[in-house]
Scaffold this active site. Structure first.
Site, PDB file in Angstrom:
ATOM      1  N   HIS A  82      23.247  40.233  45.559  1.00  0.00           N
ATOM      2  CA  HIS A  82      23.605  41.563  46.069  1.00  0.00           C
ATOM      3  C   HIS A  82      24.483  41.440  47.321  1.00  0.00           C
ATOM      4  O   HIS A  82      25.495  42.109  47.453  1.00  0.00           O
ATOM      5  CB  HIS A  82      22.357  42.376  46.429  1.00  0.00           C
ATOM      6  CG  HIS A  82      21.787  43.160  45.300  1.00  0.00           C
ATOM      7  ND1 HIS A  82      22.447  44.213  44.701  1.00  0.00           N
ATOM      8  CD2 HIS A  82      20.595  43.064  44.665  1.00  0.00           C
ATOM      9  CE1 HIS A  82      21.697  44.721  43.744  1.00  0.00           C
ATOM     10  NE2 HIS A  82      20.568  44.041  43.702  1.00  0.00           N
ATOM     11  N   HIS A  94      18.476  36.689  43.454  1.00  0.00           N
ATOM     12  CA  HIS A  94      18.919  38.020  43.038  1.00  0.00           C
ATOM     13  C   HIS A  94      19.410  38.812  44.251  1.00  0.00           C
ATOM     14  O   HIS A  94      20.473  39.441  44.210  1.00  0.00           O
ATOM     15  CB  HIS A  94      17.758  38.747  42.344  1.00  0.00           C
ATOM     16  CG  HIS A  94      18.082  40.126  41.897  1.00  0.00           C
ATOM     17  ND1 HIS A  94      18.350  40.435  40.582  1.00  0.00           N
ATOM     18  CD2 HIS A  94      18.187  41.301  42.581  1.00  0.00           C
ATOM     19  CE1 HIS A  94      18.603  41.735  40.486  1.00  0.00           C
ATOM     20  NE2 HIS A  94      18.510  42.289  41.692  1.00  0.00           N
ATOM     21  N   GLU A  95      18.643  38.776  45.336  1.00  0.00           N
ATOM     22  CA  GLU A  95      19.012  39.551  46.525  1.00  0.00           C
ATOM     23  C   GLU A  95      20.248  38.972  47.217  1.00  0.00           C
ATOM     24  O   GLU A  95      21.093  39.723  47.714  1.00  0.00           O
ATOM     25  CB  GLU A  95      17.830  39.651  47.486  1.00  0.00           C
ATOM     26  CG  GLU A  95      16.577  40.270  46.897  1.00  0.00           C
ATOM     27  CD  GLU A  95      16.798  41.523  46.065  1.00  0.00           C
ATOM     28  OE1 GLU A  95      17.729  42.305  46.351  1.00  0.00           O
ATOM     29  OE2 GLU A  95      16.037  41.728  45.110  1.00  0.00           O
ATOM     30  N   CYS A 103      16.998  45.645  37.861  1.00  0.00           N
ATOM     31  CA  CYS A 103      17.325  45.995  39.242  1.00  0.00           C
ATOM     32  C   CYS A 103      17.193  47.504  39.425  1.00  0.00           C
ATOM     33  O   CYS A 103      17.680  48.266  38.586  1.00  0.00           O
ATOM     34  CB  CYS A 103      18.751  45.539  39.568  1.00  0.00           C
ATOM     35  SG  CYS A 103      19.251  45.877  41.250  1.00  0.00           S
TER      36      CYS A 103
END
Length: 141
Positions: free
Chosen positions: A135, A131-132, A89
């Protein structure tokens, strides 16, 4: 606009708020950041540029020509086929870290026109989206 990347793990661990039409400039900032980092990055979430809103942008390689996609308020509503992998990341220092992902995910989100959509993604694109969304949920790999 190209902005500075956020590296503060305390900020990044905070959950993002629902995005609205007033947050559309953030979506453009994410696209600008992806283009600026296209050699080393395939997805970004708003908190990576210091904005705690549920907005993600990513490289979608499903078609013949890869395109960048923006999702407002993305939410995984179905997932299947868990597997172990490693990811890096731009916001986190150090190398790749282990994580669990799903081969197939169904996402409910809003477009830049604030229209609700539901789509299924698989493979590499699904991994990027997960993954996003992590976040957005304050989850760091």
């Amino acid at each position: 606009m190209v902005k500075e990347l956020m590296h503060d793990p305390i900020f990044l661990a905070g959950k993002a708020e629902v995005s609205t039409k007033e947050d559309l400039p953030v979506a453009q900032d994410l696209l600008d950041m992806l283009m600026a980092h296209k050699k080393s990055c395939v997805g970004m979430a708003a908190n990576m540029i210091g904005v705690k809103k549920r907005i993600i942008a990513f490289l979608d390689e499903r078609g013949r020509v890869p395109t960048y996609t923006v999702m407002l308020n993305p939410e995984i509503i179905k997932k299947d086929g868990m597997y172990d992998t490693e990811e890096g990341c731009l916001s986190l220092l150090g190398g790749p870290r282990p994580c669990k992902r799903y081969k197939s995910i169904k996402i409910k989100y809003q477009t830049l026109e604030l229209q609700t959509r539901i789509k299924t993604y698989t493979g590499w694109t699904a991994q990027i989206i997960q993954h996003e969304i992590d976040h957005c949920n304050g989850i760091l790999i």
